[in-house]
Design a protein around this motif. Structure first.
Motif, PDB file in Angstrom:
ATOM      1  N   GLU A  54       0.822  -1.206   0.000  1.00 15.86           N
ATOM      2  CA  GLU A  54       0.000   0.000   0.000  1.00 15.86           C
ATOM      3  C   GLU A  54       0.862   1.264   0.000  1.00 15.86           C
ATOM      4  N   VAL A  55       2.002   1.198   0.686  1.00 20.05           N
ATOM      5  CA  VAL A  55       2.930   2.343   0.663  1.00 20.05           C
ATOM      6  C   VAL A  55       3.419   2.585  -0.762  1.00 20.05           C
ATOM      7  N   GLU A  56       3.757   1.511  -1.456  1.00 20.14           N
ATOM      8  CA  GLU A  56       4.203   1.648  -2.844  1.00 20.14           C
ATOM      9  C   GLU A  56       3.132   2.328  -3.693  1.00 20.14           C
ATOM     10  N   GLN A  57       1.884   1.905  -3.532  1.00 22.57           N
ATOM     11  CA  GLN A  57       0.790   2.497  -4.312  1.00 22.57           C
ATOM     12  C   GLN A  57       0.660   3.992  -4.026  1.00 22.57           C
ATOM     13  N   ASP A  58       0.701   4.356  -2.748  1.00 24.10           N
ATOM     14  CA  ASP A  58       0.551   5.771  -2.388  1.00 24.10           C
ATOM     15  C   ASP A  58       1.719   6.611  -2.908  1.00 24.10           C
ATOM     16  N   ALA A  59       2.943   6.087  -2.756  1.00 21.20           N
ATOM     17  CA  ALA A  59       4.117   6.832  -3.209  1.00 21.20           C
ATOM     18  C   ALA A  59       4.077   7.044  -4.721  1.00 21.20           C
ATOM     19  N   ARG A  60       3.697   5.997  -5.436  1.00 20.60           N
ATOM     20  CA  ARG A  60       3.615   6.126  -6.899  1.00 20.60           C
ATOM     21  C   ARG A  60       2.502   7.091  -7.305  1.00 20.60           C
ATOM     22  N   THR A  68       8.417  13.167 -11.395  1.00 25.51           N
ATOM     23  CA  THR A  68       9.650  12.718 -10.741  1.00 25.51           C
ATOM     24  C   THR A  68      10.763  13.761 -10.745  1.00 25.51           C
ATOM     25  N   LYS A  69      10.683  14.768 -11.613  1.00 18.73           N
ATOM     26  CA  LYS A  69      11.725  15.811 -11.671  1.00 18.73           C
ATOM     27  C   LYS A  69      11.412  16.989 -10.765  1.00 18.73           C
ATOM     28  N   ASN A  70      10.288  16.917 -10.088  1.00 14.63           N
ATOM     29  CA  ASN A  70       9.863  17.996  -9.204  1.00 14.63           C
ATOM     30  C   ASN A  70      10.504  17.798  -7.820  1.00 14.63           C
ATOM     31  N   PRO A  71      11.244  18.783  -7.304  1.00 14.38           N
ATOM     32  CA  PRO A  71      11.870  18.630  -5.984  1.00 14.38           C
ATOM     33  C   PRO A  71      10.879  18.263  -4.882  1.00 14.38           C
ATOM     34  N   ALA A  72       9.614  18.669  -5.057  1.00 18.66           N
ATOM     35  CA  ALA A  72       8.596  18.342  -4.052  1.00 18.66           C
ATOM     36  C   ALA A  72       8.310  16.850  -3.986  1.00 18.66           C
ATOM     37  N   SER A  73       8.779  16.096  -5.008  1.00 20.26           N
ATOM     38  CA  SER A  73       8.500  14.662  -5.063  1.00 20.26           C
ATOM     39  C   SER A  73       9.506  13.826  -4.274  1.00 20.26           C
ATOM     40  N   LEU A  74      10.553  14.452  -3.735  1.00 24.17           N
ATOM     41  CA  LEU A  74      11.638  13.687  -3.129  1.00 24.17           C
ATOM     42  C   LEU A  74      11.179  12.866  -1.927  1.00 24.17           C
ATOM     43  N   LYS A  75      10.272  13.408  -1.131  1.00 25.42           N
ATOM     44  CA  LYS A  75       9.755  12.640  -0.001  1.00 25.42           C
ATOM     45  C   LYS A  75       9.017  11.400  -0.501  1.00 25.42           C
ATOM     46  N   SER A  76       8.259  11.560  -1.585  1.00 23.70           N
ATOM     47  CA  SER A  76       7.534  10.423  -2.165  1.00 23.70           C
ATOM     48  C   SER A  76       8.508   9.373  -2.683  1.00 23.70           C
ATOM     49  N   SER A  77       9.611   9.818  -3.286  1.00 20.56           N
ATOM     50  CA  SER A  77      10.623   8.878  -3.785  1.00 20.56           C
ATOM     51  C   SER A  77      11.255   8.099  -2.633  1.00 20.56           C
ATOM     52  N   TYR A  78      11.510   8.790  -1.536  1.00 19.08           N
ATOM     53  CA  TYR A  78      12.075   8.123  -0.363  1.00 19.08           C
ATOM     54  C   TYR A  78      11.101   7.072   0.171  1.00 19.08           C
ATOM     55  N   TYR A  79       9.824   7.419   0.247  1.00 17.86           N
ATOM     56  CA  TYR A  79       8.819   6.454   0.711  1.00 17.86           C
ATOM     57  C   TYR A  79       8.721   5.268  -0.242  1.00 17.86           C
ATOM     58  N   LEU A  80       8.815   5.544  -1.549  1.00 21.16           N
ATOM     59  CA  LEU A  80       8.749   4.463  -2.533  1.00 21.16           C
ATOM     60  C   LEU A  80       9.932   3.513  -2.365  1.00 21.16           C
TER      61      LEU A  80
END
Length: 274
Positions: A54-60, A68-80
């Protein structure tokens, strides 16, 4: 309404009620599925609950909204990357962490250190998984040879069908026991209960005393891991060895040492926790 639900979820998360927080974030998503922060907040709640799929689904989902090139996405990438590690998919986690780490460096983002540590963890797990797989294949190949020899004895009339069945069952049971024991040993090792502690001094960071992940070199010729030395220089404004004034712009990548550290970690996954 969606922001109110998010606020309630945040409050429950602070209280340690991760199940309740997850529910409020889910309700917020139903109200407004275009806000990526609802997905990232639910993802961190699910990390606490170890709901990796479920974490993978939310992060994606958050990454799809951010890009993915947006700096705001870095937390999501870490969670993924964290979710992929939990799902035992270290190669995918490594790819996500490395790409995000490069972006975080350029943006001087707070996720840089988290992504660096995730990159180290993926190196350890990739090495461990590949080694385990190779040894299991050897056990399975040995089992196949033993059963083939047993079949030949049956064909020659040296043993009967009952004896063949009994011996084959014993061989399979022995192989399964070996594999179970092997996996238990690797599990113990992965938790750090079995470690070597021999790391070449030139690979060790002088600030954190860990194997370097992204070494850079100072004007005085000393290499440090990027995250630690950047923090030091931003605070002190001097070279830690010579005490000569310097800035972060004076640091230069040490590509040769980075390759040496990566090779060492690839071959010695235990060293990540050294």
């Amino acid at each position: 309404m969606a922001q109110e639900l998010k606020a309630k979820g945040n409050e429950l998360f602070k209280q340690g009620d991760y199940i309740g927080a997850e529910e409020y974030f889910s309700q917020a998503i139903l109200k407004d599925p275009r806000d990526p922060t609802f997905f990232t907040n639910r993802a961190i709640s699910r990390i606490k609950l170890e709901k990796w799929a479920e974490v993978e689904q939310d992060a994606r989902a958050a990454l799809a909204i951010y890009g993915t090139k947006n700096p705001a996405s870095l937390k999501s990438s870490y969670y993924l990357a964290t979710a992929l590690l939990g799902l035992q998919r270290p190669q995918e986690a490594h790819d996500v962490a490395v790409e995000a780490y490069e972006l975080s460096l350029r943006e001087k983002n707070a996720q840089t250190e988290n992504l660096m540590r995730t990159g180290k963890e993926t190196a350890r797990l990739r090495e461990s998984n590949e080694t385990l797989k190779s040894v299991e294949l050897l056990i399975e190949a040995d089992l196949a040879r033993s059963i083939a020899e047993l079949q030949a004895q049956l064909d020659r009339g040296e043993i009967g069908q009952i004896g063949f069945n009994e011996d084959q069952s014993a061989l399979r049971a022995d192989a399964e026991k070996k594999i179970r024991t092997l996996r238990e040993a690797f599990e113990i090792s992965s938790k750090g209960e079995i470690k070597e502690r021999v790391v070449p001094d030139h690979l060790v960071d002088g600030i954190t005393f860990e194997v370097m992940y992204d070494p850079v070199i100072t004007p005085s010729g000393t290499s440090f891991d990027r995250v630690g030395i950047v923090k030091y220089v931003e605070k002190a404004g001097v070279d830690p060895i010579t005490r000569v004034p310097m800035t972060v712009k004076d640091l230069r990548p040490n590509y040769a040492l980075k390759a040496a550290c990566a090779e060492f970690l690839e071959k010695n996954g235990w060293a990540v926790d050294w």
